[in-house]
Scaffold this active site. Structure first.
Site, PDB file in Angstrom:
ATOM      1  CB  VAL A 157       9.261   3.802 -11.078  1.00 44.03           C
ATOM      2  CG1 VAL A 157       8.755   5.184 -11.483  1.00 44.03           C
ATOM      3  CG2 VAL A 157       8.694   2.731 -12.003  1.00 44.03           C
TER       4      VAL A 157
ATOM      5  CD  GLN B 119       6.960  -7.983   3.835  1.00 38.78           C
ATOM      6  OE1 GLN B 119       6.139  -8.769   3.378  1.00 38.78           O
ATOM      7  NE2 GLN B 119       7.578  -7.103   3.061  1.00 38.78           N
TER       8      GLN B 119
ATOM      9  CG  LEU C  15       8.945   6.667  -6.903  1.00 40.09           C
ATOM     10  CD1 LEU C  15       8.100   6.411  -8.137  1.00 40.09           C
ATOM     11  CD2 LEU C  15       8.203   7.570  -5.920  1.00 40.09           C
TER      12      LEU C  15
ATOM     13  N   GLY D 290       0.797  -1.219   0.000  1.00 41.65           N
ATOM     14  CA  GLY D 290       0.000   0.000   0.000  1.00 41.65           C
ATOM     15  C   GLY D 290       0.831   1.271   0.000  1.00 41.65           C
TER      16      GLY D 290
ATOM     17  CD  GLU E  24       4.344   8.694  -9.149  1.00 38.56           C
ATOM     18  OE1 GLU E  24       4.875   8.234  -8.114  1.00 38.56           O
ATOM     19  OE2 GLU E  24       3.951   9.877  -9.235  1.00 38.56           O
ATOM     20  N   GLY E  25       5.747   3.498  -8.953  1.00 41.61           N
ATOM     21  CA  GLY E  25       6.316   2.162  -9.153  1.00 41.61           C
ATOM     22  C   GLY E  25       5.209   1.111  -9.113  1.00 41.61           C
ATOM     23  CG  HIS E  26       3.118   0.451  -5.454  1.00 41.22           C
ATOM     24  ND1 HIS E  26       3.375   1.513  -4.613  1.00 41.22           N
ATOM     25  CD2 HIS E  26       3.653  -0.631  -4.841  1.00 41.22           C
ATOM     26  CE1 HIS E  26       4.026   1.087  -3.545  1.00 41.22           C
ATOM     27  NE2 HIS E  26       4.213  -0.216  -3.654  1.00 41.22           N
TER      28      HIS E  26
ATOM     29  NE  ARG F 202      10.576   0.797   5.319  1.00 39.00           N
ATOM     30  CZ  ARG F 202      10.370  -0.402   4.767  1.00 39.00           C
ATOM     31  NH1 ARG F 202      10.507  -0.558   3.456  1.00 39.00           N
ATOM     32  NH2 ARG F 202      10.018  -1.431   5.523  1.00 39.00           N
TER      33      ARG F 202
ATOM     34  CG  ASP G 291      11.763  -4.262  -3.345  1.00 44.24           C
ATOM     35  OD1 ASP G 291      12.262  -3.913  -2.275  1.00 44.24           O
ATOM     36  OD2 ASP G 291      10.878  -3.601  -3.919  1.00 44.24           O
TER      37      ASP G 291
HETATM   38  P1  AMP Z   1       5.953  -2.682  -1.563  1.00 42.14           P
HETATM   39  O1  AMP Z   1       4.594  -2.056  -1.472  1.00 42.14           O
HETATM   40  O2  AMP Z   1       7.069  -1.727  -1.255  1.00 42.14           O
HETATM   41  O3  AMP Z   1       6.050  -3.990  -0.847  1.00 42.14           O
HETATM   42  O4  AMP Z   1       6.177  -3.023  -3.093  1.00 42.14           O
HETATM   43  C1  AMP Z   1       5.232  -3.758  -3.832  1.00 42.14           C
HETATM   44  C2  AMP Z   1       5.801  -4.079  -5.175  1.00 42.14           C
HETATM   45  O5  AMP Z   1       6.159  -2.861  -5.834  1.00 42.14           O
HETATM   46  C3  AMP Z   1       7.089  -4.910  -5.098  1.00 42.14           C
HETATM   47  O6  AMP Z   1       7.087  -5.858  -6.154  1.00 42.14           O
HETATM   48  C4  AMP Z   1       8.167  -3.884  -5.296  1.00 42.14           C
HETATM   49  O7  AMP Z   1       9.351  -4.415  -5.856  1.00 42.14           O
HETATM   50  C5  AMP Z   1       7.496  -2.927  -6.257  1.00 42.14           C
HETATM   51  N1  AMP Z   1       8.124  -1.612  -6.180  1.00 42.14           N
HETATM   52  C6  AMP Z   1       8.310  -0.871  -5.070  1.00 42.14           C
HETATM   53  N2  AMP Z   1       8.972   0.264  -5.362  1.00 42.14           N
HETATM   54  C7  AMP Z   1       9.225   0.228  -6.696  1.00 42.14           C
HETATM   55  C8  AMP Z   1       9.887   1.105  -7.594  1.00 42.14           C
HETATM   56  N3  AMP Z   1      10.415   2.250  -7.194  1.00 42.14           N
HETATM   57  N4  AMP Z   1       9.964   0.744  -8.893  1.00 42.14           N
HETATM   58  C9  AMP Z   1       9.421  -0.428  -9.324  1.00 42.14           C
HETATM   59  N5  AMP Z   1       8.781  -1.292  -8.509  1.00 42.14           N
HETATM   60  C10 AMP Z   1       8.684  -0.973  -7.217  1.00 42.14           C
END
Ligand code: AMP
Length: 296
Positions: free
Chosen positions: A170, A55, A178, A25, A29-31, A181, A144
Protein backbone atom coordinates in the site's frame (compact mmCIF):
# COMPACT_ATOMS: atom_id res chain seq x y z
CA UNK A 1 -10.91 -1.14 24.14
CA UNK A 2 -8.52 -3.33 25.95
CA UNK A 3 -4.93 -4.28 25.32
CA UNK A 4 -3.81 -7.73 26.36
CA UNK A 5 -0.31 -8.51 27.58
CA UNK A 6 0.06 -12.31 27.56
CA UNK A 7 -0.60 -15.27 25.27
CA UNK A 8 -2.71 -16.93 27.97
CA UNK A 9 -5.08 -13.95 28.10
CA UNK A 10 -5.41 -14.00 24.30
CA UNK A 11 -6.01 -17.76 24.11
CA UNK A 12 -8.76 -17.51 26.74
CA UNK A 13 -10.59 -15.06 24.45
CA UNK A 14 -10.19 -16.56 20.99
CA UNK A 15 -12.95 -18.52 19.31
CA UNK A 16 -12.97 -20.47 16.07
CA UNK A 17 -10.32 -19.75 13.46
CA UNK A 18 -7.61 -17.27 14.43
CA UNK A 19 -5.92 -14.78 12.11
CA UNK A 20 -2.71 -13.15 13.33
CA UNK A 21 -1.40 -9.79 12.13
CA UNK A 22 2.04 -9.11 13.61
CA UNK A 23 3.10 -5.43 13.57
CA UNK A 24 5.53 -3.06 15.21
CA UNK A 25 2.75 -0.54 15.69
CA UNK A 26 2.34 3.07 14.59
CA UNK A 27 -0.25 1.70 12.24
CA UNK A 28 -0.91 2.94 8.73
CA UNK A 29 -3.19 1.86 5.91
CA UNK A 30 -0.87 -1.05 4.97
CA UNK A 31 -1.44 -2.54 8.43
CA UNK A 32 -5.18 -1.84 8.20
CA UNK A 33 -5.46 -3.73 4.89
CA UNK A 34 -3.74 -6.72 6.57
CA UNK A 35 -6.17 -6.58 9.49
CA UNK A 36 -9.14 -6.35 7.11
CA UNK A 37 -7.87 -9.37 5.17
CA UNK A 38 -7.70 -11.34 8.41
CA UNK A 39 -11.14 -10.18 9.58
CA UNK A 40 -12.63 -11.34 6.27
CA UNK A 41 -11.21 -14.86 6.64
CA UNK A 42 -11.18 -15.66 10.37
CA UNK A 43 -13.49 -15.77 13.38
CA UNK A 44 -10.97 -13.97 15.58
CA UNK A 45 -8.29 -11.49 14.48
CA UNK A 46 -5.38 -10.86 16.80
CA UNK A 47 -3.14 -7.86 16.09
CA UNK A 48 0.20 -7.79 17.87
CA UNK A 49 2.03 -4.53 18.51
CA UNK A 50 5.61 -5.19 19.51
CA UNK A 51 8.71 -3.21 18.58
CA UNK A 52 11.04 -6.18 18.54
CA UNK A 53 14.48 -5.10 19.80
CA UNK A 54 16.27 -8.16 18.43
CA UNK A 55 15.56 -7.24 14.82
CA UNK A 56 17.17 -3.80 15.09
CA UNK A 57 20.87 -3.47 14.42
CA UNK A 58 21.16 0.21 15.19
CA UNK A 59 20.21 1.37 18.67
CA UNK A 60 19.29 4.75 17.24
CA UNK A 61 16.78 3.23 14.82
CA UNK A 62 15.18 1.31 17.72
CA UNK A 63 14.98 4.28 20.08
CA UNK A 64 13.58 6.59 17.40
CA UNK A 65 10.99 4.07 16.12
CA UNK A 66 7.59 5.85 16.32
CA UNK A 67 5.22 4.50 18.99
CA UNK A 68 1.64 5.33 20.01
CA UNK A 69 -0.19 2.34 21.45
CA UNK A 70 -3.41 4.20 22.21
CA UNK A 71 -3.66 5.33 18.59
CA UNK A 72 -2.88 1.80 17.32
CA UNK A 73 -5.54 0.24 19.52
CA UNK A 74 -8.23 2.63 18.21
CA UNK A 75 -7.24 2.01 14.59
CA UNK A 76 -7.02 -1.78 14.92
CA UNK A 77 -10.42 -2.13 16.61
CA UNK A 78 -11.81 0.41 14.13
CA UNK A 79 -11.27 -2.00 11.22
CA UNK A 80 -12.58 -5.03 13.08
CA UNK A 81 -9.68 -6.53 15.04
CA UNK A 82 -10.92 -8.55 18.01
CA UNK A 83 -7.80 -8.50 20.16
CA UNK A 84 -4.72 -6.29 20.41
CA UNK A 85 -1.76 -7.91 22.14
CA UNK A 86 1.08 -5.62 23.17
CA UNK A 87 3.51 -7.74 25.19
CA UNK A 88 6.47 -6.31 27.08
CA UNK A 89 10.06 -6.98 26.01
CA UNK A 90 10.58 -8.93 29.26
CA UNK A 91 7.58 -11.13 28.50
CA UNK A 92 8.75 -11.88 24.98
CA UNK A 93 12.37 -12.42 26.06
CA UNK A 94 12.31 -13.71 29.65
CA UNK A 95 15.56 -13.90 31.60
CA UNK A 96 17.56 -16.83 30.37
CA UNK A 97 15.91 -17.03 26.93
CA UNK A 98 18.56 -18.70 24.83
CA UNK A 99 16.84 -20.09 21.75
CA UNK A 100 16.76 -18.29 18.44
CA UNK A 101 15.52 -19.21 14.98
CA UNK A 102 17.95 -18.73 12.10
CA UNK A 103 16.71 -19.09 8.55
CA UNK A 104 19.39 -19.80 5.96
CA UNK A 105 18.67 -19.33 2.26
CA UNK A 106 15.95 -16.70 2.12
CA UNK A 107 17.59 -14.61 4.86
CA UNK A 108 21.04 -14.44 3.29
CA UNK A 109 21.02 -11.89 0.47
CA UNK A 110 19.97 -8.21 0.42
CA UNK A 111 18.70 -7.37 3.95
CA UNK A 112 20.74 -10.29 5.25
CA UNK A 113 23.93 -8.62 4.04
CA UNK A 114 23.03 -5.08 5.05
CA UNK A 115 21.30 -5.84 8.36
CA UNK A 116 23.16 -8.84 9.80
CA UNK A 117 21.06 -10.66 12.39
CA UNK A 118 17.87 -8.82 11.42
CA UNK A 119 16.03 -11.88 10.12
CA UNK A 120 17.10 -14.04 13.07
CA UNK A 121 15.30 -11.46 15.22
CA UNK A 122 12.25 -11.48 12.94
CA UNK A 123 12.07 -15.27 12.67
CA UNK A 124 12.50 -15.74 16.42
CA UNK A 125 9.79 -13.29 17.41
CA UNK A 126 7.37 -14.54 14.73
CA UNK A 127 7.99 -18.16 15.84
CA UNK A 128 7.25 -17.12 19.42
CA UNK A 129 3.95 -15.53 18.33
CA UNK A 130 3.06 -18.63 16.30
CA UNK A 131 3.84 -20.93 19.24
CA UNK A 132 2.03 -18.76 21.79
CA UNK A 133 -1.06 -17.92 19.75
CA UNK A 134 -1.47 -20.93 17.43
CA UNK A 135 -3.08 -18.93 14.62
CA UNK A 136 -4.69 -20.65 11.64
CA UNK A 137 -3.52 -17.89 9.30
CA UNK A 138 -0.85 -15.20 9.58
CA UNK A 139 -0.81 -12.04 7.46
CA UNK A 140 2.24 -10.27 6.04
CA UNK A 141 2.78 -7.47 3.52
CA UNK A 142 4.56 -7.93 0.22
CA UNK A 143 6.18 -4.55 0.97
CA UNK A 144 8.65 -6.68 2.96
CA UNK A 145 9.04 -9.30 0.26
CA UNK A 146 12.18 -10.87 1.69
CA UNK A 147 10.62 -11.07 5.15
CA UNK A 148 7.64 -12.84 3.59
CA UNK A 149 10.02 -15.37 2.00
CA UNK A 150 11.85 -15.86 5.33
CA UNK A 151 8.63 -16.41 7.30
CA UNK A 152 7.22 -18.75 4.63
CA UNK A 153 10.46 -20.78 4.69
CA UNK A 154 10.34 -21.03 8.47
CA UNK A 155 6.69 -22.15 8.47
CA UNK A 156 7.49 -24.84 5.91
CA UNK A 157 10.73 -26.01 7.55
CA UNK A 158 9.48 -26.10 11.15
CA UNK A 159 6.04 -27.35 10.18
CA UNK A 160 3.93 -24.67 11.85
CA UNK A 161 0.33 -25.73 11.13
CA UNK A 162 -0.81 -22.43 9.62
CA UNK A 163 -1.18 -20.66 6.30
CA UNK A 164 0.82 -17.55 5.44
CA UNK A 165 -1.21 -14.94 3.58
CA UNK A 166 0.09 -11.76 1.95
CA UNK A 167 -1.27 -8.50 0.56
CA UNK A 168 0.12 -6.05 -2.02
CA UNK A 169 2.11 -2.99 -0.99
CA UNK A 170 0.00 0.00 0.00
CA UNK A 171 1.44 3.35 -1.09
CA UNK A 172 0.91 6.97 -0.22
CA UNK A 173 -0.80 9.19 -2.82
CA UNK A 174 2.54 10.10 -4.38
CA UNK A 175 3.69 6.46 -4.60
CA UNK A 176 5.99 6.27 -1.56
CA UNK A 177 5.49 2.86 0.07
CA UNK A 178 3.80 3.28 3.44
CA UNK A 179 6.11 2.69 6.35
CA UNK A 180 5.85 3.84 9.95
CA UNK A 181 9.31 5.31 9.39
CA UNK A 182 7.91 7.75 6.79
CA UNK A 183 6.98 10.15 9.61
CA UNK A 184 10.72 10.59 10.20
CA UNK A 185 11.48 11.69 6.61
CA UNK A 186 12.21 15.42 6.60
CA UNK A 187 9.80 17.20 4.23
CA UNK A 188 12.73 18.64 2.22
CA UNK A 189 13.97 15.07 1.59
CA UNK A 190 10.62 13.70 0.47
CA UNK A 191 11.41 14.25 -3.26
CA UNK A 192 14.60 12.24 -2.74
CA UNK A 193 12.69 9.41 -1.02
CA UNK A 194 10.24 9.37 -3.95
CA UNK A 195 13.03 8.56 -6.34
CA UNK A 196 12.87 4.98 -5.10
CA UNK A 197 9.33 4.76 -6.43
CA UNK A 198 10.28 6.54 -9.67
CA UNK A 199 13.13 4.07 -10.20
CA UNK A 200 10.91 1.05 -9.57
CA UNK A 201 8.20 2.40 -11.88
CA UNK A 202 10.73 3.02 -14.65
CA UNK A 203 12.07 -0.53 -14.24
CA UNK A 204 8.53 -1.95 -14.23
CA UNK A 205 7.60 -0.07 -17.40
CA UNK A 206 10.73 -1.19 -19.19
CA UNK A 207 10.00 -4.81 -18.21
CA UNK A 208 6.39 -4.50 -19.37
CA UNK A 209 7.59 -3.06 -22.69
CA UNK A 210 9.22 -6.44 -23.26
CA UNK A 211 12.82 -5.87 -22.17
CA UNK A 212 14.21 -9.02 -20.46
CA UNK A 213 17.79 -7.95 -19.80
CA UNK A 214 18.23 -7.92 -16.01
CA UNK A 215 21.22 -5.50 -16.09
CA UNK A 216 19.25 -3.09 -18.27
CA UNK A 217 16.21 -3.17 -15.98
CA UNK A 218 18.35 -2.77 -12.84
CA UNK A 219 20.22 0.17 -14.41
CA UNK A 220 16.89 1.82 -15.20
CA UNK A 221 15.72 1.40 -11.58
CA UNK A 222 18.97 2.85 -10.33
CA UNK A 223 19.18 5.91 -12.65
CA UNK A 224 16.88 8.27 -10.67
CA UNK A 225 18.64 7.19 -7.46
CA UNK A 226 22.15 7.73 -8.79
CA UNK A 227 21.14 11.26 -9.85
CA UNK A 228 20.37 12.31 -6.30
CA UNK A 229 23.26 12.60 -3.85
CA UNK A 230 20.85 12.62 -0.89
CA UNK A 231 19.87 9.01 -1.61
CA UNK A 232 22.35 6.40 -0.41
CA UNK A 233 21.56 3.15 -2.20
CA UNK A 234 22.32 -0.11 -0.37
CA UNK A 235 21.16 -2.54 -3.01
CA UNK A 236 19.03 -2.89 -6.11
CA UNK A 237 18.29 -6.54 -6.92
CA UNK A 238 16.00 -8.87 -8.79
CA UNK A 239 15.19 -11.81 -6.51
CA UNK A 240 13.04 -14.94 -6.51
CA UNK A 241 9.84 -14.44 -4.50
CA UNK A 242 10.01 -17.85 -2.76
CA UNK A 243 13.71 -18.13 -2.02
CA UNK A 244 14.67 -14.40 -1.97
CA UNK A 245 17.82 -15.36 -3.84
CA UNK A 246 19.12 -12.79 -6.36
CA UNK A 247 18.37 -13.83 -9.93
CA UNK A 248 20.31 -13.26 -13.14
CA UNK A 249 17.36 -13.74 -15.43
CA UNK A 250 13.61 -13.27 -15.34
CA UNK A 251 11.68 -16.44 -14.34
CA UNK A 252 8.72 -17.43 -12.18
CA UNK A 253 7.55 -15.02 -9.47
CA UNK A 254 10.20 -12.47 -8.57
CA UNK A 255 10.55 -9.05 -7.01
CA UNK A 256 12.60 -6.04 -7.93
CA UNK A 257 13.88 -4.64 -4.65
CA UNK A 258 15.53 -1.41 -3.53
CA UNK A 259 17.01 -0.45 -0.16
CA UNK A 260 18.26 3.08 0.36
CA UNK A 261 18.85 5.58 3.12
CA UNK A 262 17.44 9.08 2.78
CA UNK A 263 18.56 11.42 5.55
CA UNK A 264 18.65 9.12 8.56
CA UNK A 265 15.75 6.99 7.38
CA UNK A 266 16.31 3.60 5.83
CA UNK A 267 13.64 2.69 3.27
CA UNK A 268 12.92 -0.54 1.40
CA UNK A 269 10.52 -1.04 -1.45
CA UNK A 270 9.82 -3.48 -4.28
CA UNK A 271 7.50 -4.40 -7.12
CA UNK A 272 6.46 -8.00 -7.73
CA UNK A 273 7.02 -9.48 -11.19
CA UNK A 274 4.91 -12.32 -12.57
CA UNK A 275 7.00 -13.59 -15.47
CA UNK A 276 4.38 -15.99 -16.70
CA UNK A 277 1.93 -13.16 -17.24
CA UNK A 278 4.65 -10.59 -18.03
CA UNK A 279 3.07 -8.19 -15.51
CA UNK A 280 4.28 -6.13 -12.56
CA UNK A 281 2.35 -5.58 -9.32
CA UNK A 282 3.07 -2.00 -8.29
CA UNK A 283 0.78 -2.01 -5.23
CA UNK A 284 -2.19 0.24 -4.45
CA UNK A 285 -2.07 4.01 -4.04
CA UNK A 286 -4.08 5.78 -1.33
CA UNK A 287 -6.58 8.29 -2.64
CA UNK A 288 -6.11 10.63 0.32
CA UNK A 289 -3.41 11.63 2.79
CA UNK A 290 -2.25 8.78 5.02
CA UNK A 291 -3.46 8.48 8.61
CA UNK A 292 0.26 8.42 9.51
CA UNK A 293 0.25 12.20 9.46
CA UNK A 294 -2.81 12.71 11.66
CA UNK A 295 -4.84 15.85 10.97
CA UNK A 296 -1.82 18.06 10.39
P1 AMP B 1 5.84 -3.44 10.49
O1 AMP B 1 4.93 -2.85 11.52
O2 AMP B 1 6.52 -2.42 9.63
O3 AMP B 1 6.76 -4.48 11.05
O4 AMP B 1 4.90 -4.22 9.47
C1 AMP B 1 3.95 -5.16 9.91
C2 AMP B 1 3.36 -5.85 8.73
O5 AMP B 1 2.78 -4.87 7.86
C3 AMP B 1 4.41 -6.59 7.89
O6 AMP B 1 3.84 -7.81 7.43
C4 AMP B 1 4.66 -5.65 6.75
O7 AMP B 1 5.08 -6.30 5.57
C5 AMP B 1 3.29 -5.03 6.56
N1 AMP B 1 3.41 -3.74 5.89
C6 AMP B 1 4.17 -2.70 6.27
N2 AMP B 1 4.08 -1.69 5.39
C7 AMP B 1 3.23 -2.12 4.41
C8 AMP B 1 2.74 -1.53 3.22
N3 AMP B 1 3.08 -0.31 2.84
N4 AMP B 1 1.89 -2.26 2.46
C9 AMP B 1 1.52 -3.51 2.83
N5 AMP B 1 1.97 -4.11 3.96
C10 AMP B 1 2.80 -3.43 4.74
Amino acid sequence: MTVLRTFEEVRSMTEGSVGLVPTMGFLHEGHLRLIEASVAENDTTVVTVFVNPTQFGEQRDLSSYPRDLERDVGLAYGVGADIVLAPSVDYMYPDGASTTVAVAGAAEAMEGIHRPGHFDGVATVVARFFAGLAPDRAYFGRKDAQQLAVVSSMVRDLGFPLTVRSIPTVREMDGLALSSRNVRIEPRLRPSALRIWHGLMAGASLYESGVRSVPEVLATVSAPLDDDWKVEVEYIELADAMTARPAGHFAGMQFLAVAATVGHVRLIDNVVIDNEAGTVERGTLLSSRSILYGDS
